[in-house]
Scaffold this active site. Sequence first.
Site, short mmCIF file in Angstrom:
data_model
loop_
_atom_site.label_atom_id
_atom_site.label_comp_id
_atom_site.label_asym_id
_atom_site.label_seq_id
_atom_site.Cartn_x
_atom_site.Cartn_y
_atom_site.Cartn_z
N GLU A 158 0.85 -1.19 0.00
CA GLU A 158 0.00 0.00 0.00
C GLU A 158 0.89 1.24 0.00
O GLU A 158 2.05 1.19 0.39
CB GLU A 158 -0.90 0.00 1.25
N TYR B 6 4.59 -3.41 -9.10
CA TYR B 6 3.32 -4.05 -9.47
C TYR B 6 3.34 -4.63 -10.88
O TYR B 6 2.45 -5.37 -11.28
CB TYR B 6 2.19 -3.03 -9.39
N SER C 200 -13.74 1.73 -7.73
CA SER C 200 -14.63 1.25 -6.67
C SER C 200 -14.62 2.19 -5.47
O SER C 200 -15.68 2.54 -4.96
CB SER C 200 -14.25 -0.18 -6.26
N ASN D 135 -4.97 5.92 -6.03
CA ASN D 135 -5.74 6.48 -4.91
C ASN D 135 -4.95 7.55 -4.15
O ASN D 135 -5.51 8.32 -3.38
CB ASN D 135 -6.22 5.38 -3.96
N TYR E 107 4.62 4.80 -6.70
CA TYR E 107 3.37 4.07 -6.43
C TYR E 107 2.56 3.98 -7.73
O TYR E 107 1.71 4.80 -8.04
CB TYR E 107 2.57 4.76 -5.32
N GLU F 262 -1.53 -1.87 -10.37
CA GLU F 262 -2.22 -2.59 -11.44
C GLU F 262 -3.17 -1.67 -12.20
O GLU F 262 -3.54 -1.97 -13.33
CB GLU F 262 -2.96 -3.80 -10.87
N LYS F 263 -3.54 -0.55 -11.59
CA LYS F 263 -4.40 0.41 -12.28
C LYS F 263 -3.71 0.95 -13.52
O LYS F 263 -4.36 1.46 -14.44
CB LYS F 263 -4.77 1.57 -11.35
#
Length: 359
Positions: A137, A168, A194, A246, A252, A255-256
């Site tokens: 995270e 990632y 989401s 996010n 960072y 997978e997005k």
Amino acid sequence: MSSEPVHKIVRLLLLGLVILGCFMTPFFMYFKPSKSCLFASVESIAPRERIEEVLTTNDHNDTTVLIWLWPFGKKRDKVNICASKFSIDGCFITTDRNLYNKSDGVIIHHRDIHSDLSNLPPHQRPPFQKWIWMNWESPSHSSKLGNMKNLFNLTLNYRLDADIPVPYGSLVYTEGEDNFAPPSKDKLLCWIVSHWDENFARVKYYNELQKHIKVDVYGRAFNKCITPQEYVSTLASCKFYLAFENSLHKDYITEKFYNPLGASTVPVVLGASREDYENVIQGDAFIHVDDFASPKELADYILQLDKNEERYRRFFEWRRHFKVKRPVFWAEHACVACDYLRRHRKYQVIQNLDKWFWA
Ligand SMILES: *[C@@H]1O[C@H](CO)[C@@H](O)[C@H](O)[C@H]1NC(C)=O
Ligand SMILES: *[C@@H]1O[C@H](CO)[C@@H](O)[C@H](O)[C@H]1NC(C)=O
Ligand SMILES: *[C@@H]1O[C@H](CO)[C@@H](O)[C@H](O)[C@H]1NC(C)=O
């Protein structure tokens, strides 16, 4: 640590050679007078010792990595796949806490550590053992824990400057796909999201952006859920995709980003700096929101690109030599950590984890 005695013998042998070399030097001096004995010995030892390290650790089952806490409490059966799946030999990955005293590395998943550190291994750390801090995270979504100074020996993280970096995703070289053409598209710009939080930079950006361009939106946040089966085909059906993280942090990139990339959709990124993205992919394979003065300018640019097929295709240059690879969570991480331990027997410690990760 069965290789230790071997090391000692090798070191003794090398020492013998050096001493012999020192005595022999006066004889060789006549022919080659320039180098001092000390210099010659340092130069000849270093590479040899390195080769020896590789030889003695290969093909042995001599490195044990203990997964102390399963990430998010989810158990996995197939963890001993280092050799078969990742060509990493000599590793034994275990979750058996009885093997703690002989484990070379202990992986500890940050999210699962109790705030009072009470569920960390209770026993004294054997002198050869390294505790590996693992976290996926971002700092915004990872809680700081009490005193983490001098607690861990290694970091296993998406950041490229971690001791054991496992991003990632990555681009791996592949034999050319010279005539690559992206799949046909029936949507211009999409977003699947989401978690909705008005304070997130991505929500603020989207709220502005959608005033200037149509965005096809999916996901829990829009009450338009898609199944895992529909996920990739949905991504692939869009020309551009909002790969909005996010939170905004160094390296960072999740997978997005890698999922749309792998589905041959052009990611429009909001997250790490452009420089961070360019460490993992060439700069003309994606669009960064920072390149535009406002969401409206970005919208105008995308609308313009929509009319230029030739220009659009150039985003996929990278496909001629690379493909997207995503790591296998978590087995691959344990194997990569084991591989690292095998190659680095030295003393290591993370003095100030807070400063490194949260500063
Ligand atoms: C490695 O160790 C594990 C557990 O001790 C064992 O099951 C496996 O057979 C060993 N493999 C080799 C090649 O020695
Ligand atoms: C590991 O060694 C310690 C002593 O250093 C001992 O107290 C402990 O019981 C051992 N643990 C296991 C699982 O063997
Ligand atoms: C790991 O870190 C601990 C805590 O600072 C330290 O005492 C230990 O010697 C380190 N071990 C290795 C193998 O680097």
